[in-house]
Design an enzyme around this catalytic site. Sequence first.
Site, PDB file in Angstrom:
ATOM      1  N   SER A 179      13.880  18.579  30.708  1.00  0.00           N
ATOM      2  CA  SER A 179      13.046  17.929  29.702  1.00  0.00           C
ATOM      3  C   SER A 179      13.821  17.592  28.442  1.00  0.00           C
ATOM      4  CB  SER A 179      11.850  18.827  29.359  1.00  0.00           C
ATOM      5  OG  SER A 179      10.960  18.156  28.484  1.00  0.00           O
ATOM      6  N   GLY A 230       6.688  11.788  31.264  1.00  0.00           N
ATOM      7  CA  GLY A 230       6.207  12.465  30.059  1.00  0.00           C
ATOM      8  C   GLY A 230       7.288  12.575  29.002  1.00  0.00           C
ATOM      9  N   ASP A 231       8.533  12.807  29.426  1.00  0.00           N
ATOM     10  CA  ASP A 231       9.637  12.890  28.481  1.00  0.00           C
ATOM     11  C   ASP A 231       9.936  11.531  27.856  1.00  0.00           C
ATOM     12  OD1 ASP A 231       9.956  15.624  29.106  1.00  0.00           O
ATOM     13  OD2 ASP A 231      11.215  15.120  30.828  1.00  0.00           O
ATOM     14  N   ALA A 232       9.832  10.472  28.651  1.00  0.00           N
ATOM     15  CA  ALA A 232      10.014   9.121  28.109  1.00  0.00           C
ATOM     16  C   ALA A 232       8.917   8.808  27.098  1.00  0.00           C
ATOM     17  CB  ALA A 232      10.011   8.102  29.238  1.00  0.00           C
TER      18      ALA A 232
END
Length: 294
Positions: A40, A239-241
């Site tokens: 992450s 989600g990290d993007a």
Amino acid sequence: MDRCLVAGHVNWDVTLRVDSLPPVDGEATIRDRHCGCGGSAANVAVGLAGLGVDVDLIGSVGDDECGRDAVATLEGAGVDCTGIRRIPDATTARKYLVVDESGAVSVLGDDGANEAVGPSDVDPALVRQADHVHLTGNRPETTEAIASLAAEAGVSVSYDPGRQLTERSIEAPIDLVDVLFLSSREADAIRATAAGERAFGERTVVVTDGDDGAVVHAPNATSHHAGFDVDTTDTSGAGDAFVAGFLTNWLQAGDVERALRVGNACGALATRTVGAQSSLSPQRLDSLLADCEM
């Protein structure tokens, strides 16, 4: 935002694209295999760098080929890896991401050298020179130490505890966090904990919900963006993007609605490619936003 410090996991990912996720005693056919850097913290750092932000990364890898390849990938993406510890005689955390034809992901993995960074290993100068600090999964005491250094230096902090939310208490750092990122499942889980009331009552909480977009809960307002309808290849790293896109805009202008829109656009871009790290750029972002507005 001129400079961001990201702290947390750096993995080596093996992505296996299959025809379907197999049931117990079942079998699936591997259609494609992709290897690359993941984790992450690493994913957010690469996303921020792609969007033009100067990024430092705190994390740990083993002194092995996977660790060397992961660091080389990060440096190639423009991430400053001075804060990454190479742990002798340790293996880099490896994750196997099994992705079906719809883009749904199941994850298998080991911890490897992840979380070898203790509070005493953190260089305070890296924290103090940042305009913002983003924390992901790490030792609780390390997360608290970095958040405390940031608070003392007047540096804003965001936190994405991820899947470990249900396994670890986040009460210690919660009062030092300005922005908390959660999935809808994690938001439901934290509401049932002692930290839940404080988390939602005193800071900005961003809740992502896959195809249903994302919601920002602030002390004085709530905003929602429904997301973008795109063909999905692989949802790992989306989600990290989203976090990278949201932070890049929210910290510069404080515009929650714009930050949600850009975050969702970056998440959508991430689902178009295989692997947890997508090639975010202002050009790709502007192109998607322009296409969706036509």
